[in-house]
Design an enzyme around this catalytic site. Structure first.
Site, short mmCIF file in Angstrom:
data_model
loop_
_atom_site.label_atom_id
_atom_site.label_comp_id
_atom_site.label_asym_id
_atom_site.label_seq_id
_atom_site.Cartn_x
_atom_site.Cartn_y
_atom_site.Cartn_z
N LEU A 140 35.85 44.56 41.91
CA LEU A 140 36.94 43.89 42.80
C LEU A 140 38.27 44.85 42.14
CD1 LEU A 140 36.42 40.10 42.79
CD2 LEU A 140 36.01 41.76 44.53
N ASP A 197 40.02 50.16 33.77
CA ASP A 197 39.64 48.96 34.31
C ASP A 197 38.15 48.36 34.06
OD1 ASP A 197 39.85 46.28 35.66
OD2 ASP A 197 39.04 46.98 37.54
N HIS A 224 30.36 43.69 31.41
CA HIS A 224 29.74 42.47 31.27
C HIS A 224 28.33 42.50 31.25
CE1 HIS A 224 33.17 40.59 33.31
NE2 HIS A 224 33.01 41.30 34.33
#
Length: 155
Positions: free
Chosen positions: A26, A53, A57
């Site tokens: 995103l 960025d 995860h």
């Protein structure tokens, strides 16, 4: 800021061969005309600079029905930007985009240090340890055409 993955990929990459959760981020990857506009801005406008960025995860948090957004690119962001700029014939704009413009934006002096980027293909690891889990990087198992040499590494 503009990320390496937004310079290289359009939203079709998210679905190539099925859903690819490690390309989900995103803001979402853009249309091809929008991606090209980002590349143009990155290579020509002093207002934009690299934003990594990077989002490491754990694989289980990405590869599920409600996966986390974010691409893990921190270990190769500059190499990926080099690929995008090379494809546009704009390698000369690379240093400004990845090192000078961000410092100028934040009112910092430019770095006096240098790193060496060489055209040397290497394969992105399938995963990296991430505490007790693993993280799968963008382009896992695929080739990257540029390599950042470690400090002191011979050419």
């Amino acid at each position: 800021t503009i990320t390496a993955h937004h310079l290289l990929y359009n939203r079709n990459a998210l679905f190539k061969g099925g859903i690819r959760p490690h390309y989900y981020c995103l803001p979402i990857l853009k249309t091809e005309p929008d991606r090209r506009a980002l590349v143009d801005a990155a290579t020509s406008s002093p207002k934009f600079f690299l934003g990594t960025d990077s989002a490491p995860h754990a694989a289980g948090r990405k590869e599920c029905c409600v996966g986390c957004a974010g691409c893990f690119t921190g270990h190769m962001a500059i190499e990926l930007v080099a690929e995008a700029f090379e494809a546009e014939g704009r390698l000369g704009a690379l240093e400004d985009f990845v090192s000078r413009r961000g410092a100028a934006f934040y009112g910092l002096p430019p770095s006096e240090g240098t790193r060496l980027l060489t055209r040397e293909a290497w394969t992105v690891p399938a995963s990296f340890p991430f505490g007790p889990e693993t993280v799968v990087p963008l382009r896992a198992g695929e080739s990257v055409r540029w390599k950042m040499l470690a400090r002191g590494e011979p050419r």
